[in-house]
Scaffold this motif. Structure first.
Motif, PDB file in Angstrom:
ATOM      1  N   UNK A 115       0.813  -1.230   0.000  1.00 14.57           N
ATOM      2  CA  UNK A 115       0.000   0.000   0.000  1.00 14.57           C
ATOM      3  C   UNK A 115       0.841   1.272   0.000  1.00 14.57           C
ATOM      4  N   UNK A 116       1.975   1.255   0.747  1.00 10.63           N
ATOM      5  CA  UNK A 116       2.821   2.454   0.795  1.00 10.63           C
ATOM      6  C   UNK A 116       3.394   2.762  -0.584  1.00 10.63           C
ATOM      7  N   UNK A 117       3.847   1.708  -1.248  1.00 15.55           N
ATOM      8  CA  UNK A 117       4.436   1.870  -2.565  1.00 15.55           C
ATOM      9  C   UNK A 117       3.401   2.368  -3.581  1.00 15.55           C
ATOM     10  N   UNK A 118       2.218   1.774  -3.544  1.00 14.47           N
ATOM     11  CA  UNK A 118       1.158   2.184  -4.474  1.00 14.47           C
ATOM     12  C   UNK A 118       0.719   3.620  -4.184  1.00 14.47           C
ATOM     13  N   UNK A 119       0.720   4.000  -2.902  1.00 17.25           N
ATOM     14  CA  UNK A 119       0.334   5.365  -2.536  1.00 17.25           C
ATOM     15  C   UNK A 119       1.318   6.379  -3.107  1.00 17.25           C
ATOM     16  N   UNK A 120       2.614   6.058  -2.974  1.00 20.34           N
ATOM     17  CA  UNK A 120       3.635   6.962  -3.511  1.00 20.34           C
ATOM     18  C   UNK A 120       3.433   7.161  -5.014  1.00 20.34           C
ATOM     19  N   UNK A 121       3.163   6.068  -5.705  1.00 17.18           N
ATOM     20  CA  UNK A 121       2.992   6.139  -7.162  1.00 17.18           C
ATOM     21  C   UNK A 121       1.733   6.936  -7.516  1.00 17.18           C
ATOM     22  N   UNK A 122       0.682   6.756  -6.714  1.00 12.10           N
ATOM     23  CA  UNK A 122      -0.585   7.421  -7.027  1.00 12.10           C
ATOM     24  C   UNK A 122      -0.506   8.934  -6.840  1.00 12.10           C
TER      25      UNK A 122
ATOM     26  N   UNK B  79       5.256 -14.256 -16.567  1.00  9.89           N
ATOM     27  CA  UNK B  79       6.308 -13.589 -15.785  1.00  9.89           C
ATOM     28  C   UNK B  79       5.709 -12.399 -15.047  1.00  9.89           C
ATOM     29  N   UNK B  80       5.837 -12.405 -13.721  1.00  7.34           N
ATOM     30  CA  UNK B  80       5.306 -11.320 -12.881  1.00  7.34           C
ATOM     31  C   UNK B  80       6.420 -10.312 -12.602  1.00  7.34           C
ATOM     32  N   UNK B  81       6.803  -9.532 -13.621  1.00  7.80           N
ATOM     33  CA  UNK B  81       7.943  -8.632 -13.445  1.00  7.80           C
ATOM     34  C   UNK B  81       7.491  -7.220 -13.073  1.00  7.80           C
ATOM     35  N   UNK B  82       6.933  -7.081 -11.876  1.00  8.62           N
ATOM     36  CA  UNK B  82       6.493  -5.751 -11.448  1.00  8.62           C
ATOM     37  C   UNK B  82       6.554  -5.618  -9.934  1.00  8.62           C
ATOM     38  N   UNK B  83       6.324  -4.390  -9.476  1.00  2.00           N
ATOM     39  CA  UNK B  83       6.389  -4.114  -8.039  1.00  2.00           C
ATOM     40  C   UNK B  83       5.038  -3.566  -7.549  1.00  2.00           C
ATOM     41  N   UNK B  84       4.894  -3.344  -6.251  1.00  4.32           N
ATOM     42  CA  UNK B  84       3.587  -2.890  -5.749  1.00  4.32           C
ATOM     43  C   UNK B  84       3.117  -1.575  -6.353  1.00  4.32           C
ATOM     44  N   UNK B  85       4.057  -0.700  -6.761  1.00  5.06           N
ATOM     45  CA  UNK B  85       3.642   0.579  -7.349  1.00  5.06           C
ATOM     46  C   UNK B  85       2.847   0.351  -8.628  1.00  5.06           C
ATOM     47  N   UNK B  86       3.229  -0.647  -9.404  1.00  4.36           N
ATOM     48  CA  UNK B  86       2.552  -0.931 -10.668  1.00  4.36           C
ATOM     49  C   UNK B  86       1.355  -1.870 -10.487  1.00  4.36           C
ATOM     50  N   UNK B  87       1.279  -2.483  -9.312  1.00  8.81           N
ATOM     51  CA  UNK B  87       0.292  -3.544  -9.095  1.00  8.81           C
ATOM     52  C   UNK B  87      -1.151  -3.136  -9.411  1.00  8.81           C
ATOM     53  N   UNK B  88      -1.611  -1.936  -8.991  1.00 12.51           N
ATOM     54  CA  UNK B  88      -3.001  -1.592  -9.309  1.00 12.51           C
ATOM     55  C   UNK B  88      -3.288  -1.597 -10.809  1.00 12.51           C
ATOM     56  N   UNK B  89      -2.288  -1.265 -11.618  1.00 15.25           N
ATOM     57  CA  UNK B  89      -2.491  -1.237 -13.069  1.00 15.25           C
ATOM     58  C   UNK B  89      -2.370  -2.623 -13.702  1.00 15.25           C
TER      59      UNK B  89
END
Lengths: 224, 303
Positions: A115-122, B79-89
């Motif tokens: 969640x922290x990482x996704x929040x930063x990106x958002x 291949x799951x080549x991503x991180x949590x920042x990209x996860x929602x997309x």
């Protein structure tokens, strides 16, 4: 020797990889090189981790601005490292993967890191909105073309674009905004991207040749 | 029109009008108002569950058809080549690919070249694969190879030999003891590679080091900002591509439209398209207002 040995390693490995790419018979040799590369890549973790600790300890010791955040960083790093290494709370014990469902590592990752990482990106959304209001101006012809293209892409990525041009007859379907957006992506964008990619590829080839032939030596450090 | 949509449109219209008036008068609109406005727009769309229908574009349809047309029991690597920042997309894409491939009874090989990918892969397996496909048997229908360091170096090795890089799966089981690996020695025995990711190593590396050399078809799923960089590979080196939330939403609509068993499945990408559409509308309004203010100020300065 300090210069010759790294240059020899680079030339040999580089030549092997180039030849192996085009010669199926050398696949085994390339496989060995790649495994060796992967082993070396593992050390980047030690290097990265130790560097992170060193930088933040220095920041805390010197009371640099924002040193409090360094404490949080080091705490988080240490916690994840400790839990991951010793597999704390892992249902399969020390033999299980760190990300085993239900393990403490996986729980912290899922409920804190993700969640922290996704929040930063958002947060990007806020800055994009602010920039669109303040910076995206039709100051000259190039900027106007860019602006119009961006506008069509933005519209084309939403239902609004479809609704706005749904009245356009089929024989003129290219004028429908979603189709226009696809056209921009698959024609002007494609041409531009290809030109950039070919340029980069030529640059990579020439730089690789310079490295393999020992002409480019900047990677050896300034004293070389 | 739903109450939520009307409320959102009124809110956006009012906000845009206020900012337009301020800008035309030459007053500077504090960026905190902009932040508040865009935040509220997205929040309203989320609160009122505003949704729009999606229709698959040819590039997404091509990805869907590629999986659809594989013979039953084909080997598919994801291949799951991503991180949590990209996860929602890109997470919804992973869910869709898992559902689609298993519904078609293909054999699934899961792996990641990103350290953060393994935990996200575990989530997908636990939240989608296991509950929705309880009949899928580990080692026979799917296998989790986990994470390996080395990026494209890993692809280089598995292109000729899986076992050289993965003596065991993510759980420490020898590959030779898994039925799925009886006929699979290397990537060249895989019928389709699905690369999900938006960084390096990612779709591009899979195309360059596996697809081109092994002549293996590749389907990609990436964050929206990366998609334009991958168009040059479509349709020869990349048989289909899902770009951002919209790509995922289009794939979800294809799945729900073509498979009865997925009619009531969770569709996070379709859900996210509502807020995204609203945010796009606001951004477009800001661009127009910003330019009106710019040209007015230029005119004033000219006078």
């Amino acid at each position: 020797m300090k210069r010759q040995i790294p240059m020899m390693i680079l030339s040999t490995i580089g030549t092997i990889f180039v030849l192996a790419y085009f010669s199926p018979g050398l696949e085994e040799l390339e496989k060995g090189g790649s495994i060796f590369f992967d082993v070396v890549a593992c050390f980047a973790f030690f290097l990265g981790g130790s560097n992170l600790v060193r930088v933040h300890i220095q920041k805390i010791a010197r009371h640099n601005p924002g040193w409090g955040y360094s404490i949080v960083t080091l705490f988080g790093f240490g916690l994840m490292l400790f839990i991951g290494l010793f597999k704390l709370g892992n249902p399969l014990g020390i033999a299980g993967a760190p990300t085993e469902p239900g393990s403490w590592f996986q729980i912290i990752f899922q409920y804190c890191v993700a969640p922290l990482s996704a929040t930063m990106y958002s947060l990007l959304a806020f800055f994009v909105a602010s920039a669109s209001y303040r910076a995206f101006r039709a100051k000259n012809t190039e900027a106007t073309i860019l602006l119009v293209a961006a506008f069509i892409i933005l519209l084309g990525r939403t239902q609004l674009g479809l609704v706005m041009t749904s009245w356009v007859p089929d024989w003129l379907s290219i004028a429908q905004i979603p189709n226009l957006a696809v056209f921009i992506m698959t024609s002007p964008n494609l041409a531009g991207q290809r030109a950039i990619m070919i340029g980069i590829a030529l640059g990579v080839v020439s730089m690789s040749l310079r490295l393999i032939l020992g002409i480019e030596r900047s990677y050896l450090g300034s004293d070389s | 029109m739903s109450v939520g949509l009307i409320t959102s449109v009124v809110f956006i219209g009012g906000g845009v009008l206020w900012i337009l008036v301020q800008s035309v008068k030459g007053r500077d609109v504090d960026r905190r108002w902009i932040f508040l406005f865009i935040g509220s727009t997205v929040a309203l769309a989320l609160l009122f569950h505003i949704r729009f229908g999606e229709k698959a574009t040819p590039i997404v349809k091509a990805a869907f058809n590629q999986i659809e047309n594989l013979p039953e029991g084909a080997s598919v690597l994801i291949a799951f080549d991503y991180d949590p920042a990209m996860e929602p997309e890109v997470g919804p894409m992973a869910d869709c690919f898992i559902r689609h491939t298993l519904a078609r009874k293909h054999k699934l090989f899961l792996m990641t070249l990103w350290a953060t990918g393994q935990a996200l892969m575990t989530n997908t397996v636990e939240d989608v694969l296991k509950p929705e496909f309880p009949e899928a048997e580990y080692g026979t229908d799917y296998v989790n190879l986990g994470y390996k360091v080395g990026g494209f170096g890993v692809i280089n090795v598995v292109l000729s030999d899986f076992r050289a890089m993965y003596p065991t799966d993510a759980h420490g089981t020898l590959l030779d003891s898994l039925p799925m690996f009886n006929k699979v020695r290397s990537l060249r025995d895989i019928d389709l590679i699905i690369s999900i990711g938006g960084g390096t190593p990612g779709v591009k590396e899979w195309v360059l080091f596996a697809g081109n050399r092994g002549n293996i078809p590749i389907v990609g799923g990436t964050a929206a900002v990366v998609a334009p960089l991958l168009y040059p590979y479509y349709p020869r080196q990349l048989v289909g591509l899902l770009g951002g939330t919209k790509g995922a939403a289009e794939y979800e609509s294809e799945l729900t439209g073509n498979y009865d068993r997925f009619k009531d499945m969770d569709t996070p990408a379709l859900r996210m398209m509502g807020p995204q559409t609203m945010a796009h509308v606001v951004v477009m309004a800001f661009i127009i207002i910003g330019n009106i203010a710019y040209f007015r100020s230029r005119k004033r300065e000219g006078k």
